[in-house]
Design a protein around this motif. Sequence first.
Motif, PDB file in Angstrom:
ATOM      1  N   ARG A  37     -10.712  -4.239  11.720  1.00 30.24           N
ATOM      2  CA  ARG A  37     -10.969  -4.410  10.293  1.00 30.24           C
ATOM      3  C   ARG A  37     -11.173  -3.039   9.639  1.00 30.24           C
ATOM      4  O   ARG A  37     -10.611  -2.755   8.589  1.00 30.24           O
ATOM      5  N   PRO A  58      -6.777  -7.411   9.842  1.00 29.36           N
ATOM      6  CA  PRO A  58      -7.123  -8.668   9.178  1.00 29.36           C
ATOM      7  C   PRO A  58      -6.979  -8.652   7.651  1.00 29.36           C
ATOM      8  O   PRO A  58      -7.232  -9.685   7.026  1.00 29.36           O
ATOM      9  N   VAL A 118      -0.649  -3.029   1.899  1.00 32.41           N
ATOM     10  CA  VAL A 118      -1.040  -3.405   3.261  1.00 32.41           C
ATOM     11  C   VAL A 118      -1.154  -4.926   3.403  1.00 32.41           C
ATOM     12  O   VAL A 118      -0.781  -5.492   4.433  1.00 32.41           O
ATOM     13  N   ALA A 171      -6.535   2.064   6.333  1.00 36.53           N
ATOM     14  CA  ALA A 171      -5.084   2.132   6.081  1.00 36.53           C
ATOM     15  C   ALA A 171      -4.769   1.828   4.615  1.00 36.53           C
ATOM     16  O   ALA A 171      -3.907   2.479   4.015  1.00 36.53           O
ATOM     17  N   THR A 172      -5.471   0.839   4.017  1.00 36.73           N
ATOM     18  CA  THR A 172      -5.192   0.536   2.606  1.00 36.73           C
ATOM     19  C   THR A 172      -5.419   1.780   1.740  1.00 36.73           C
ATOM     20  O   THR A 172      -4.635   2.079   0.847  1.00 36.73           O
ATOM     21  N   GLY A 190      -2.772   0.501  -2.523  1.00 32.73           N
ATOM     22  CA  GLY A 190      -2.733   0.478  -1.063  1.00 32.73           C
ATOM     23  C   GLY A 190      -3.139  -0.871  -0.498  1.00 32.73           C
ATOM     24  O   GLY A 190      -2.548  -1.354   0.480  1.00 32.73           O
ATOM     25  N   LEU A 191      -4.133  -1.507  -1.121  1.00 25.41           N
ATOM     26  CA  LEU A 191      -4.525  -2.860  -0.703  1.00 25.41           C
ATOM     27  C   LEU A 191      -3.342  -3.811  -0.828  1.00 25.41           C
ATOM     28  O   LEU A 191      -3.040  -4.591   0.085  1.00 25.41           O
ATOM     29  N   TYR A 207     -15.582   2.907   5.355  1.00 24.67           N
ATOM     30  CA  TYR A 207     -14.844   1.897   6.113  1.00 24.67           C
ATOM     31  C   TYR A 207     -15.099   2.036   7.616  1.00 24.67           C
ATOM     32  O   TYR A 207     -15.107   1.047   8.333  1.00 24.67           O
ATOM     33  N   SER A 229      -7.868  -1.124   9.400  1.00 26.45           N
ATOM     34  CA  SER A 229      -6.901  -1.649   8.419  1.00 26.45           C
ATOM     35  C   SER A 229      -7.381  -1.381   6.995  1.00 26.45           C
ATOM     36  O   SER A 229      -6.564  -1.171   6.091  1.00 26.45           O
ATOM     37  N   LEU A 230      -8.700  -1.372   6.788  1.00 27.42           N
ATOM     38  CA  LEU A 230      -9.217  -1.009   5.464  1.00 27.42           C
ATOM     39  C   LEU A 230      -8.954   0.468   5.171  1.00 27.42           C
ATOM     40  O   LEU A 230      -8.545   0.838   4.060  1.00 27.42           O
ATOM     41  N   LEU A 248      -0.716  -6.116   7.468  1.00 22.48           N
ATOM     42  CA  LEU A 248      -1.551  -5.672   8.564  1.00 22.48           C
ATOM     43  C   LEU A 248      -2.831  -6.508   8.597  1.00 22.48           C
ATOM     44  O   LEU A 248      -3.517  -6.639   7.588  1.00 22.48           O
TER      45      LEU A 248
END
Lengths: 200, 200
Positions: free
Chosen positions: A145, B168, B160, A151-152, B156-157, A188, A148-149, B166
């Motif tokens: 989690r 979760p 993704v 990554a955003t 970005g949210l 994050y 991936s956050l 991606l």
Amino acid sequence: MARTGRRPGPSRTREKILAAARAHFAREGYERATIRAIARSARVDPKLVQHFFGSKDRLFNAAMRLPIDPGAVIPSVLAPGPDGLGVRLVRTFVGIWDSREGRHFVGLLRSVVSRDEAASLMREFFTHAIFGPVSRLLDVDVPRRRASLAATQLVGLALVRYVVRLEPVASADPDDLARWIGPAIQRYFTADLDANAPRP
Amino acid sequence: MARTGRRPGPSRTREKILAAARAHFAREGYERATIRAIARSARVDPKLVQHFFGSKDRLFNAAMRLPIDPGAVIPSVLAPGPDGLGVRLVRTFVGIWDSREGRHFVGLLRSVVSRDEAASLMREFFTHAIFGPVSRLLDVDVPRRRASLAATQLVGLALVRYVVRLEPVASADPDDLARWIGPAIQRYFTADLDANAPRP
């Protein structure tokens, strides 16, 4: 003109393997992909794939056309520990993207968004090259989690700076970006994400 | 078959105007664009553009194929004041993107990244539809910097969640996303961004 009758040169064979690898990684995911299956799909000997790329990991990086090896960069960013991780990550990524080697990044980002295969590759990239090291090296709960956050935020930074070119993010100094955005990434990775949002 | 000799119907004319508007807004920017120049480029009477779209603002929203009118949404998100703004923004945007009307959003995002015209439109959209209201309604310093940083996180949210898909983030409940990501946006709008990054 007479035909030379030559077989395809090494660079054409290399490109054929990379195209087969991209399709295979996108369809099967990194974990299930094998050099043998990629060689079969490219109609070459698996030994040739080994000869060109050495390992599945290096083949994946070449297929993604990555300017750097994330397997080398991520651990060095994580090594000093969790403190200041967000700032180091932003500084490192913007440094790579701004560099000559990173110039093809906009092309990669464009292809990610316009083709499903590229989107799958990007997903595999995060799962394999980013989540793996982060889970191993950073002792936190819910590492997927968190990653991936992060990554955003990183993908959005790249999109706004290099593709949408929105000011002042587009022209900002990398150190300023690291100071502005680093704490968001830091949160994050290290904060309690299920805590209630700040109240008055 | 005999030709009917009909003139282009209203929906074809409408599309012709929208295509001319997209090219014009992308090239000139929202501020410099005029209905007169767009009508000239579409080879129609300016009165027809007025008839179809009413105002430059509504023409811009139609050209962007926006499922909602940001001029209506943004003020209602900002109205309760700065507290909890980040959570409200994430919850509102994810709600729109997840809805039936928001389904074409992935298409918009794809075209933004694959075509320069769409990237320029997206930049104009942020500058005109987001930065303007934020600067007017939120009493903060450096409003453009804050809004462009919030844009990196929101764009970005979307990328993704809907394109890279991606986990979760891809399947997360909108309320969870608001709790996880809202505070990052909150910080961009209300914190001292030039403060030093957190130290041990």
